[in-house]
Design an enzyme around this catalytic site. Structure first.
Site, PDB file in Angstrom:
ATOM      1  N   ASP A 208     -28.584 -14.027   4.427  1.00 63.85           N
ATOM      2  CA  ASP A 208     -28.613 -15.400   3.947  1.00 63.85           C
ATOM      3  C   ASP A 208     -27.211 -15.933   3.665  1.00 63.85           C
ATOM      4  O   ASP A 208     -26.970 -16.535   2.631  1.00 63.85           O
ATOM      5  CB  ASP A 208     -29.482 -15.420   2.664  1.00 63.85           C
ATOM      6  CG  ASP A 208     -29.684 -16.801   2.106  1.00 63.85           C
ATOM      7  OD1 ASP A 208     -29.812 -17.745   2.895  1.00 63.85           O
ATOM      8  OD2 ASP A 208     -29.707 -16.933   0.862  1.00 63.85           O
ATOM      9  N   GLU A 451     -31.454  -4.802   0.425  1.00 63.79           N
ATOM     10  CA  GLU A 451     -32.810  -5.148   0.839  1.00 63.79           C
ATOM     11  C   GLU A 451     -33.148  -4.721   2.265  1.00 63.79           C
ATOM     12  O   GLU A 451     -33.583  -5.546   3.079  1.00 63.79           O
ATOM     13  CB  GLU A 451     -33.047  -6.651   0.689  1.00 63.79           C
ATOM     14  CG  GLU A 451     -33.007  -7.129  -0.738  1.00 63.79           C
ATOM     15  CD  GLU A 451     -33.451  -8.586  -0.881  1.00 63.79           C
ATOM     16  OE1 GLU A 451     -33.778  -9.213   0.128  1.00 63.79           O
ATOM     17  OE2 GLU A 451     -33.466  -9.065  -2.018  1.00 63.79           O
ATOM     18  N   TYR A 504     -37.577 -12.634  -7.345  1.00 58.43           N
ATOM     19  CA  TYR A 504     -37.504 -14.091  -7.508  1.00 58.43           C
ATOM     20  C   TYR A 504     -38.853 -14.647  -7.940  1.00 58.43           C
ATOM     21  O   TYR A 504     -39.440 -15.468  -7.248  1.00 58.43           O
ATOM     22  CB  TYR A 504     -37.035 -14.728  -6.197  1.00 58.43           C
ATOM     23  CG  TYR A 504     -35.585 -14.432  -5.906  1.00 58.43           C
ATOM     24  CD1 TYR A 504     -34.579 -15.246  -6.414  1.00 58.43           C
ATOM     25  CD2 TYR A 504     -35.209 -13.324  -5.143  1.00 58.43           C
ATOM     26  CE1 TYR A 504     -33.242 -14.976  -6.170  1.00 58.43           C
ATOM     27  CE2 TYR A 504     -33.878 -13.044  -4.898  1.00 58.43           C
ATOM     28  CZ  TYR A 504     -32.898 -13.874  -5.412  1.00 58.43           C
ATOM     29  OH  TYR A 504     -31.573 -13.609  -5.175  1.00 58.43           O
ATOM     30  N   GLU A 540     -30.590  -8.989  -8.617  1.00 59.65           N
ATOM     31  CA  GLU A 540     -30.626 -10.421  -8.269  1.00 59.65           C
ATOM     32  C   GLU A 540     -31.799 -11.052  -9.004  1.00 59.65           C
ATOM     33  O   GLU A 540     -32.875 -10.450  -9.099  1.00 59.65           O
ATOM     34  CB  GLU A 540     -30.855 -10.654  -6.765  1.00 59.65           C
ATOM     35  CG  GLU A 540     -29.663 -10.372  -5.886  1.00 59.65           C
ATOM     36  CD  GLU A 540     -29.930 -10.627  -4.404  1.00 59.65           C
ATOM     37  OE1 GLU A 540     -30.794 -11.470  -4.073  1.00 59.65           O
ATOM     38  OE2 GLU A 540     -29.258  -9.981  -3.582  1.00 59.65           O
TER      39      GLU A 540
HETATM   40  C1  GCB Z   1     -32.007 -12.156  -1.602  1.00 55.18           C
HETATM   41  C2  GCB Z   1     -30.804 -11.737  -0.859  1.00 55.18           C
HETATM   42  C3  GCB Z   1     -29.662 -12.743  -0.945  1.00 55.18           C
HETATM   43  C4  GCB Z   1     -30.220 -14.153  -0.816  1.00 55.18           C
HETATM   44  C5  GCB Z   1     -31.189 -14.397  -1.955  1.00 55.18           C
HETATM   45  C6  GCB Z   1     -31.829 -15.789  -1.869  1.00 55.18           C
HETATM   46  O1  GCB Z   1     -32.869 -11.380  -1.924  1.00 55.18           O
HETATM   47  O2  GCB Z   1     -30.349 -10.463  -1.211  1.00 55.18           O
HETATM   48  O3  GCB Z   1     -28.737 -12.477   0.056  1.00 55.18           O
HETATM   49  O4  GCB Z   1     -29.216 -15.118  -0.800  1.00 55.18           O
HETATM   50  O5  GCB Z   1     -32.216 -13.458  -1.913  1.00 55.18           O
HETATM   51  O6  GCB Z   1     -31.333 -16.716  -2.478  1.00 55.18           O
HETATM   52  O7  GCB Z   1     -32.805 -15.925  -1.156  1.00 55.18           O
END
Ligand code: GCB
Length: 646
Positions: A208, A451, A504, A540
């Site tokens: 990303d 990941e 998330y 994260e």
């Molecule tokens: C993740 C990734 C990261 C992305 C992030 C996102 O899990 O490790 O590289 O930028 O999510 O914001 O989706």
């Protein structure tokens, strides 16, 4: 008093050996430093540049562009080095270019370097993304596979061939990613002429961030004598108030060399000496290296001066190299991460990219980011998702910023990227990473991937091999990878020392439902800890916020929503950090550019700072929290208490 958990495995091993010799690389990669025996000449600035726009991108090789000046074989433009080339012009074809680009520059080499056959002249590229081939005066001197680590080659004999000719350096760089590169990718050709123009193809990948390309870090020439210090490895420890620096020096260019080693403190006093290629320096009344906000004097560095003398019958050579050394230990228990046997909830970890307009090394941005990080009260980061510049790690050493050093193993999702060729390359990348960064006190853990599809059957062999190899390379630091897999299906987790998990909730899962965070996050931690009994870092978490968008009650993409996501996570962290959660890394420090897609509005907006480094509302939440957590340790002098004047 040492806690019982001090039986941390890394500590024990490190007393037994300076790193094992499993590394397949046969030379060192010391950072080029000036000394009484070494000179450095930076080749940063404007280079001639051309992208090979031919259909197969191979015209440069077919027509041997390296044989004459680039300007003689076609048009060239000015290209700054170091920088990514993508955003330098207004041309979308260059921004999105895939294939070979060509850089060239002529260099005036000091006459004495040329005249003195006892001087090695080394050409070093800090990093170029992704595959590079290098020529000097039309002669191929080296090539390198991989985008974020340095490579170098000795060119003394070549430039001595004809001292009247200027030294012309040509570097071709190809950003194409394949199933076996790190990160992996695939090229897809679209042959349906009712939909796509002739020759249309795209680069696909599973990460990303924008695939910035070019020569990203300094290019330079440096000298050493013919007999020289090729590599140094230090491992540090302490007993009561005596510091121990176990060192190993490898020498090239002389069968017999005399080595003397001196450790000098910040005030210029010699605190320990030794002779020979290996030994232990003992430092009475040691000043340990501490992280920022864990001690009133963080980031203390000694300087280890290695002096080599050798003779080859005709001449005598003397080489001097000074390495900054921080004396500290790292160990892990089932619930803690200890630095110098002290557990400070590895809090204050934040995550960041030193990346503004491009990926090129950018000093004003780096210093600004360090200032922002200290303003926040953050004391660490993860080098997501590739190794950062050595200059940044040197800043971390000096400022006491703790680093999880991550290799470019991001987006390994295709089963074909778990094959033998991919694994072999991944092992070499870990060799190169550990070789480059092993002596930084700030680096406290290696991360071999972000990941990956860790639930796939080949993942077990792949990660077992990779992690064991990395531990053998460096028995003094824990190893992890960053997972987003389900705890029950993750094949690599049994091999890591610390569980790092990204999630998330209320964003990619149950979007808009902030109320699910407490229960889902709690379940996440209980499951992982229940299965593995290893300390956990939330590596994260976050939400996109478009700066200036507001809504109350919060809705997704507003600054309020981002704030509430972070706060809801923090409430759970505050429970779990009393048990086994040892760190929290927000995603992300600052907004960053990505490929275009329906999920991204001019890039990823999960930063708590904008790309221009202005704070969003969430930055103030973090600042409040990080300083409060720092103050809780009771170890800070009053003048660092928040709110403070920074
Ligand atoms: C993740 C990734 C990261 C992305 C992030 C996102 O899990 O490790 O590289 O930028 O999510 O914001 O989706």
């Amino acid at each position: 008093m040492d806690p019982p958990e001090r039986l941390g495995m890394f500590r024990v091993v490190c007393l037994l050996a300076v790193f094992d010799a499993v590394c397949l690389l046969d030379t060192g990669m010391l950072f080029p430093r000036e000394s009484s025996s070494r000179e450095v000449k930076e080749l940063n600035g404007l280079w001639d540049f051309r992208a090979d726009q031919s259909p197969n991108r191979n015209q440069g090789f077919d027509r041997a562009w390296y044989k004459s000046r680039l300007a003689e074989t076609g048009p060239v433009i000015d290209m700054p080095v170091p920088a990514s080339y993508n955003d330098i012009t207004q041309d979308p074809a260059l921004r999105d270019f895939i294939g070979w680009v060509w850089y060239e520059r002529e260099v005036v080499v000091p006459a004495r370097w040329v005249a003195d056959g006892g001087t090695r002249v080394v050409l070093r590229v800090g990093s170029a993304h992704y595959y590079s081939v290098v020529w000097v005066n039309g002669v191929k001197v080296t090539e390198h596979d991989g985008g974020h680590l340095p490579f170098e080659v000795e060119i003394g004999s070549l430039i001595r061939k004809d001292p009247t000719v200027p030294c012309r350096i040509t570097i071709a760089v190809n950003n194409t990613l394949t199933l076996e590169t790190l990160p992996p990718g695939t090229i897809q050709h679209m042959d349906d002429r009712t939909k796509y123009p002739e020759g249309f193809f795209v680069q696909n990948f599973n990460f990303d961030f924008f695939n910035y390309a070019g020569i990203h870090r300094p290019v330079l020439l440096y000298t050493t004598p013919k007999a020289y210090v090729d590599d140094i490895t230090v491992v540090t420890d302490f007993l009561d108030n005596t510091g121990l620096v176990k060192y190993n020096v490898s020498v090239q260019g002389a069968a017999n060399a005399t080595l003397s080693v001196t450790l000098i403190d910040k005030d210029g006093r010699c605190v320990a000496t030794s002779n020979g290629p290996a030994g232990v320096l003992k430092v009475v009344d040691v000043k340990l290296w501490w992280p920022y906000l864990m001690h009133e004097n963080p980031g203390y560095l000694y300087s280890m001066e290695v002096r080599l003398t050798a003779a080859d019958g005709k001449s005598t050579f003397e080489d001097v190299y000074s390495l900054p050394v921080g004396i500290r230990t790292v160990s892990v228990t089932s619930t803690q991460f200890l630095i110098n046997n002290n557990f400070g909830y590895n809090r204050l970890i934040t995550d960041r990219k030193f990346c503004g307009k491009s990926k090129g090394l950018d000093w004003p941005l780096i210093v600004k980011d360090f200032n922002l990080m200290k303003w926040l009260g953050a004391n660490s980061f993860r080098t997501s998702h590739y190794p950062y510049a050595e200059e940044i790690l040197q800043m971390c050493d000096r400022h006491g910023i703790v680093v999880i050093d991550e290799c470019p193993g991001v987006g390994i999702k295709d089963i074909r990227s778990f094959g033998k060729a991919s694994l072999t390359h991944h092992l070499v990348v870990m060799d190169e990473l550990v070789r480059r960064d092993k002596n930084h006190p700030s680096v406290v853990m290696w991360s071999v991937a972000n990941e990956p599809a860790a639930e796939m059957p080949p993942a077990e062999f792949y990660f077992k091999t990779l992690i064991q190899h990395t531990k053998a390379l460096d028995p003094t630091r824990p190893v992890t990878y960053i997972t987003a897999s389900n705890y029950a299906r993750d094949k690599g987790a049994p091999y890591v020392d610390v569980i790092c998990v990204n999630s998330y909730f209320s964003w990619y899962h149950d979007p808009g439902h902030l109320e699910v965070i407490p229960i889902q996050l709690n379940t996440q931690f209980e499951n992982w800890y229940g299965k593995y009994q290893k300390p956990i870092i939330q590596s994260e978490y976050g939400a996109d916020a478009v700066p200036g968008l507001h809504s109350d009650p919060p809705v997704m993409f507003t600054e309020e929503y981002q704030k509430v996501v972070l706060q809801s996570y923090h409430n759970v962290f505050d429970q779990k950090r009393k048990q086994y959660v040892i760190g929290e890394l927000i995603w992300n420090f600052a907004d960053f550019m990505t490929v275009q897609g329906i999920l991204r509005v001019v890039g990823n907006k999960k930063g708590v700072f904008t790309r221009q480094r202005q704070p969003k509302a969430a930055a103030f939440i973090l600042r409040e929290r990080y300083w409060r957590l720092a103050n809780e340790t009771g170890r800070l002098p009053p003048w660092t208490k928040y709110p403070c004047s920074l």
